[in-house]
Design a protein around this motif. Structure first.
Motif, PDB file in Angstrom:
ATOM      1  N   VAL A 223       0.933  -1.262  -0.075  1.00 56.13           N
ATOM      2  CA  VAL A 223      -0.010  -0.014   0.124  1.00 56.13           C
ATOM      3  C   VAL A 223       0.979   1.097  -0.112  1.00 56.13           C
ATOM      4  O   VAL A 223       0.680   2.151  -0.713  1.00 56.13           O
ATOM      5  N   ASP A 224       2.041   1.206   0.700  1.00 57.62           N
ATOM      6  CA  ASP A 224       2.905   2.357   0.884  1.00 57.62           C
ATOM      7  C   ASP A 224       3.483   2.544  -0.561  1.00 57.62           C
ATOM      8  O   ASP A 224       3.591   3.827  -1.021  1.00 57.62           O
ATOM      9  N   GLU A 225       3.939   1.696  -1.413  1.00 56.10           N
ATOM     10  CA  GLU A 225       4.516   1.749  -2.492  1.00 56.10           C
ATOM     11  C   GLU A 225       3.421   2.267  -3.591  1.00 56.10           C
ATOM     12  O   GLU A 225       3.707   3.159  -4.152  1.00 56.10           O
TER      13      GLU A 225
ATOM     14  N   SER B 274      -8.726   9.275 -10.102  1.00 56.47           N
ATOM     15  CA  SER B 274     -10.049   9.211  -9.437  1.00 56.47           C
ATOM     16  C   SER B 274     -10.201   7.580  -9.208  1.00 56.47           C
ATOM     17  O   SER B 274     -10.535   7.033  -8.059  1.00 56.47           O
ATOM     18  N   GLU B 275      -9.955   6.844 -10.270  1.00 58.23           N
ATOM     19  CA  GLU B 275     -10.208   5.396 -10.245  1.00 58.23           C
ATOM     20  C   GLU B 275      -9.259   4.904  -8.992  1.00 58.23           C
ATOM     21  O   GLU B 275      -9.583   3.791  -8.553  1.00 58.23           O
TER      22      GLU B 275
ATOM     23  N   VAL C 103      -7.544   2.168  -3.960  1.00 62.98           N
ATOM     24  CA  VAL C 103      -6.809   2.091  -2.809  1.00 62.98           C
ATOM     25  C   VAL C 103      -7.693   2.188  -1.433  1.00 62.98           C
ATOM     26  O   VAL C 103      -7.351   1.492  -0.489  1.00 62.98           O
ATOM     27  N   ALA C 104      -8.674   2.981  -1.664  1.00 58.35           N
ATOM     28  CA  ALA C 104      -9.624   2.947  -0.598  1.00 58.35           C
ATOM     29  C   ALA C 104     -10.312   1.594  -0.355  1.00 58.35           C
ATOM     30  O   ALA C 104     -10.531   1.290   0.673  1.00 58.35           O
ATOM     31  N   PHE C 105     -10.474   0.903  -1.365  1.00 59.25           N
ATOM     32  CA  PHE C 105     -11.139  -0.340  -1.145  1.00 59.25           C
ATOM     33  C   PHE C 105     -10.014  -1.316  -0.721  1.00 59.25           C
ATOM     34  O   PHE C 105     -10.218  -2.044   0.254  1.00 59.25           O
ATOM     35  N   TYR C 106      -8.843  -1.105  -1.288  1.00 59.28           N
ATOM     36  CA  TYR C 106      -7.724  -1.889  -0.716  1.00 59.28           C
ATOM     37  C   TYR C 106      -7.269  -1.737   0.812  1.00 59.28           C
ATOM     38  O   TYR C 106      -7.207  -2.803   1.635  1.00 59.28           O
TER      39      TYR C 106
END
Length: 119
Positions: free
Chosen positions: A43-45, A69-70, A75-78
């Motif tokens: 996630v950091d990457e 936007s996508e 990322v929000a989902f992940y």
């Protein structure tokens, strides 16, 4: 007397097996935490990659604005999925700790019985 001691020894052997099982579960939980740590690195990457893309957006590139936007949704989902998994792992760890505590109490009870029998 010997029969009682044999029963107690059998019970202690059973508890040792349970402790081994708990140890295996803790190893499993540790492995899950390691996996979560690896996911946070990923996630950091992804966040670093997003920072680069945001710089391009500031330069007015319309196609990148749509892509950004996508990516935010992904990322929000992940991140949400990771938080849910972390909460599940915390819950499992709490359950394992309670289980170990119960086993520890049983162990203490057996030790108290042994102590009473020796006196």
């Amino acid at each position: 007397m010997e029969e009682i001691l044999n029963k107690i020894l059998d019970r202690l052997d059973s508890m040792d097996k349970r402790f081994d099982s708990v140890d295996a579960r803790f190893d499993s939980v540790d492995a899950r935490f390691d996996a979560v740590d690896e996911n946070f690195v990923a996630v950091d990457e992804q966040f670093k990659s997003m920072a680069t893309r945001l710089t391009n957006l500031e330069n007015g590139q319309q196609p990148l604005q749509l892509e950004q936007s996508e990516m935010r949704k992904e990322v929000a989902f992940y991140y949400g999925s990771l938080m849910k998994k972390l909460d599940e792992t915390k819950s499992e760890l709490s359950s394992e700790i309670k289980h170990v505590s119960n086993i520890q109490k049983q162990h203490q009870d057996v030790l108290e019985i042994l102590n009473e029998k020796q006196q």
